[in-house]
Design a protein around this motif. Structure first.
Motif, mmCIF file in Angstrom:
data_model
loop_
_atom_site.group_PDB
_atom_site.id
_atom_site.type_symbol
_atom_site.label_atom_id
_atom_site.label_comp_id
_atom_site.label_asym_id
_atom_site.label_seq_id
_atom_site.Cartn_x
_atom_site.Cartn_y
_atom_site.Cartn_z
ATOM 1 N N LEU A 1 -11.793 -13.864 -5.220
ATOM 2 C CA LEU A 1 -11.017 -15.002 -4.696
ATOM 3 C C LEU A 1 -10.352 -14.623 -3.365
ATOM 4 C CD1 LEU A 1 -9.997 -17.903 -5.340
ATOM 5 C CD2 LEU A 1 -7.971 -16.827 -6.330
ATOM 6 N N LEU A 2 -9.742 -13.444 -3.320
ATOM 7 C CA LEU A 2 -9.100 -13.004 -2.073
ATOM 8 C C LEU A 2 -10.142 -12.812 -0.968
ATOM 9 C CD1 LEU A 2 -6.368 -10.443 -3.241
ATOM 10 C CD2 LEU A 2 -6.078 -12.826 -2.560
ATOM 11 N N ALA B 1 -13.030 -14.387 -0.723
ATOM 12 C CA ALA B 1 -13.547 -15.702 -0.332
ATOM 13 C C ALA B 1 -12.578 -16.428 0.616
ATOM 14 C CB ALA B 1 -13.802 -16.553 -1.575
ATOM 15 N N HIS B 2 -11.282 -16.161 0.479
ATOM 16 C CA HIS B 2 -10.269 -16.853 1.300
ATOM 17 C C HIS B 2 -9.664 -15.940 2.363
ATOM 18 C CE1 HIS B 2 -10.193 -20.607 -0.943
ATOM 19 N NE2 HIS B 2 -10.403 -19.870 -2.003
ATOM 20 N N ARG B 3 -10.317 -14.828 2.636
ATOM 21 C CA ARG B 3 -9.789 -13.809 3.555
ATOM 22 C C ARG B 3 -9.376 -14.381 4.918
ATOM 23 N NH1 ARG B 3 -9.851 -8.302 4.116
ATOM 24 N NH2 ARG B 3 -10.335 -7.514 6.185
ATOM 25 N N ASP C 1 -9.019 -17.548 5.842
ATOM 26 C CA ASP C 1 -8.049 -18.620 5.637
ATOM 27 C C ASP C 1 -6.637 -18.039 5.462
ATOM 28 O OD1 ASP C 1 -7.438 -21.289 5.402
ATOM 29 O OD2 ASP C 1 -7.718 -21.321 3.222
ATOM 30 N N LEU C 2 -6.525 -17.035 4.579
ATOM 31 C CA LEU C 2 -5.220 -16.416 4.311
ATOM 32 C C LEU C 2 -4.674 -15.718 5.553
ATOM 33 C CD1 LEU C 2 -5.931 -14.878 0.788
ATOM 34 C CD2 LEU C 2 -4.352 -16.746 1.279
ATOM 35 N N GLN D 1 -3.033 -18.134 7.913
ATOM 36 C CA GLN D 1 -1.886 -18.942 7.489
ATOM 37 C C GLN D 1 -0.634 -18.159 7.116
ATOM 38 O OE1 GLN D 1 -2.538 -22.313 4.876
ATOM 39 N NE2 GLN D 1 -4.745 -22.053 5.072
ATOM 40 N N VAL E 1 -0.452 -22.445 -0.116
ATOM 41 C CA VAL E 1 -1.497 -21.419 -0.214
ATOM 42 C C VAL E 1 -1.637 -20.976 -1.672
ATOM 43 C CG1 VAL E 1 -2.173 -19.087 0.495
ATOM 44 C CG2 VAL E 1 -1.100 -20.629 2.154
ATOM 45 N N LYS F 1 -3.320 -23.612 -3.790
ATOM 46 C CA LYS F 1 -4.759 -23.668 -3.528
ATOM 47 C C LYS F 1 -5.497 -22.544 -4.272
ATOM 48 C CE LYS F 1 -7.999 -23.586 0.357
ATOM 49 N NZ LYS F 1 -8.136 -23.458 1.809
ATOM 50 N N LEU F 2 -4.936 -21.324 -4.243
ATOM 51 C CA LEU F 2 -5.550 -20.189 -4.935
ATOM 52 C C LEU F 2 -5.567 -20.421 -6.453
ATOM 53 C CD1 LEU F 2 -4.024 -17.144 -2.984
ATOM 54 C CD2 LEU F 2 -6.372 -17.982 -2.859
ATOM 55 N N GLU G 1 -8.158 -23.051 -7.434
ATOM 56 C CA GLU G 1 -9.529 -22.526 -7.427
ATOM 57 C C GLU G 1 -9.776 -21.593 -8.605
ATOM 58 O OE1 GLU G 1 -12.785 -20.331 -4.655
ATOM 59 O OE2 GLU G 1 -11.293 -21.644 -3.746
#
Length: 197
Positions: free
Chosen positions: A8-9, A11-13, A15-16, A19, A82, A85-86, A89
């Motif tokens: 998960l982290l 996949a959103h690297r 994006d995170l 932000q 944030v 959203k995590l 998902e």
């Protein structure tokens, strides 16, 4: 950290990293909760931009034990959108059990990965790259050389190590062997599947 949380982290690297402002509350909270060491805090804070600080934190977190992900979520009080959203998902994605993983065909598993595939894999590996290369048979000296030859680029260091492994193993440097080392280092098989498929 659970493979599901790592994935998960990862996949959103991007994006995170775009932000989060990690210096204000996130890093101090993780240090207070004994997730980060003083050296790791200094390492994060020494990065020149906020995005690079966030990326460094995301590199370190997966190796910080089973409490790291929950503590990271708790540190996101000022970034509740944030966190939401995590969590959303996590609830909606299927868990990474062996039945969920797309099985790579034997024809793919038996081939030797190309430079391009190794480069894509190098860009997806985080802090677990050294255990992966050690499991593949690289010596500590070879790892040190990769690190010192590519001080400013983790991607370059990882790629150099992977290419060295492929050169030394020849036809035995298959995707199957790579998958074994990734699994041993706690990297989810989907990482290699994304690279090869």
């Amino acid at each position: 950290m659970d493979p599901e949380h790592r994935a998960l982290l990862r996949a959103h690297r991007l994006d995170l990293s775009g932000q989060l402002l990690v210096s204000d509350t996130i890093v101090p909270f993780l240090y207070q909760e004994d997730i980060l060491t003083e050296t790791q805090v200094e390492d994060i804070e020494s990065q020149p931009t906020n995005t690079q600080k966030s990326l460094k934190l995301l590199d370190i977190l997966p190796s910080r034990g089973p409490r790291a992900f929950d503590a990271f979520l708790r540190s996101l009080d000022e970034f509740s959108w944030v966190r939401d959203k995590l969590l959303l998902e996590l609830r909606t994605r299927p868990g990474p059990s062996s039945t969920d993983v797309r099985r790579l065909p034997d024809s793919v598993l038996q081939k030797v990965p190309s430079d391009r595939e190794l480069s894509r894999l190098a860009s997806r590996l985080g802090a677990e790259w050294e255990p992966v290369l050690m499991d593949l048979g690289l010596s500590p000296e070879a790892l040190f050389r990769c690190r010192s030859d590519h001080v400013l680029s983790t991607h370059g260091a990882v790629l150099a190590g992977l290419v060295q492994w492929r050169r030394s193993e020849g036809k035995k440097a298959t995707a199957q062997r790579l998958l074994q080392s990734l699994t041993a280092a706690g990297v989810h098989p989907s990482v290699l599947e994304d690279v090869l498929m």
